[in-house]
Design an enzyme around this catalytic site. Structure first.
Site, PDB file in Angstrom:
ATOM      1  N   GLY A  29       0.802  -1.217   0.000  1.00 11.32           N
ATOM      2  CA  GLY A  29       0.000   0.000   0.000  1.00 11.32           C
ATOM      3  C   GLY A  29       0.833   1.263   0.000  1.00 11.32           C
ATOM      4  N   ASP A  30       1.948   1.248   0.709  1.00 11.45           N
ATOM      5  CA  ASP A  30       2.843   2.397   0.723  1.00 11.45           C
ATOM      6  C   ASP A  30       3.345   2.697  -0.685  1.00 11.45           C
ATOM      7  OD1 ASP A  30       4.645   4.382   2.079  1.00 11.45           O
ATOM      8  OD2 ASP A  30       6.189   3.036   1.305  1.00 11.45           O
ATOM      9  N   SER A  31       3.728   1.664  -1.406  1.00  6.63           N
ATOM     10  CA  SER A  31       4.219   1.845  -2.777  1.00  6.63           C
ATOM     11  C   SER A  31       3.122   2.336  -3.706  1.00  6.63           C
ATOM     12  CB  SER A  31       4.785   0.533  -3.324  1.00  6.63           C
ATOM     13  OG  SER A  31       5.904   0.140  -2.565  1.00  6.63           O
TER      14      SER A  31
END
Length: 142
Positions: A29-31
């Site tokens: 999700g961060d990416s």
């Protein structure tokens, strides 16, 4: 908001995703969030790369993600809330340098929801959430 996400050739099943550690979902999700924010900035700003990085960092930091989570909580599905809670409640060995423990955990939950939706191939839902955040930001900044 135009969203450009890489399209996976195959997505994971709900069962496969639920078998993943929630922090793995947050990792993905961060990416995904970084790609979405960077793409939007690149397509809407005339700033140079260094300034774009600063602008992106403001939106990716844990305190901002925690705020986004508060904004979207009312429109999340039961499954999305369950993913958020699993990630938020997972024991973490590291913490952000510039965020409270509560914000860091909430941010991890936000990232996990984004990772969950991406791995399921629910790009329209991702767009919906980010558009909701963008509209709230515009309202709050006026």
């Amino acid at each position: 908001m135009k969203v450009y996400l890489p399209i996976a050739k195959e997505y994971l099943s709900e069962k496969e995703i639920l078998g993943l550690n929630p922090l793995v979902l947050a990792f993905v999700g961060d990416s995904v969030q970084q790609l979405m924010v960077r793409t939007k900035l690149a397509s809407t700003s005339t700033a140079k790369a260094g300034e774009l990085h600063k602008l992106q960092s403001e939106q990716i930091k844990a305190s901002a993600q925690a705020k986004y989570m508060d904004e979207i909580m009312s429109i999340l599905t039961e499954d999305e809330i369950a993913i958020f809670k699993r990630a938020r409640n997972t024991h973490m060995n590291t913490m952000a340098k510039n965020a409270s423990v509560a914000d860091y955990k909430k941010a991890s939950g936000f990232e996990a929801v984004i990772g969950y939706l991406y791995l399921l191939g629910k790009n329209e839902r991702l767009e919906e959430l980010f558009e909701f955040i963008e509209k709230n930001e515009a309202i709050n900044n006026n």
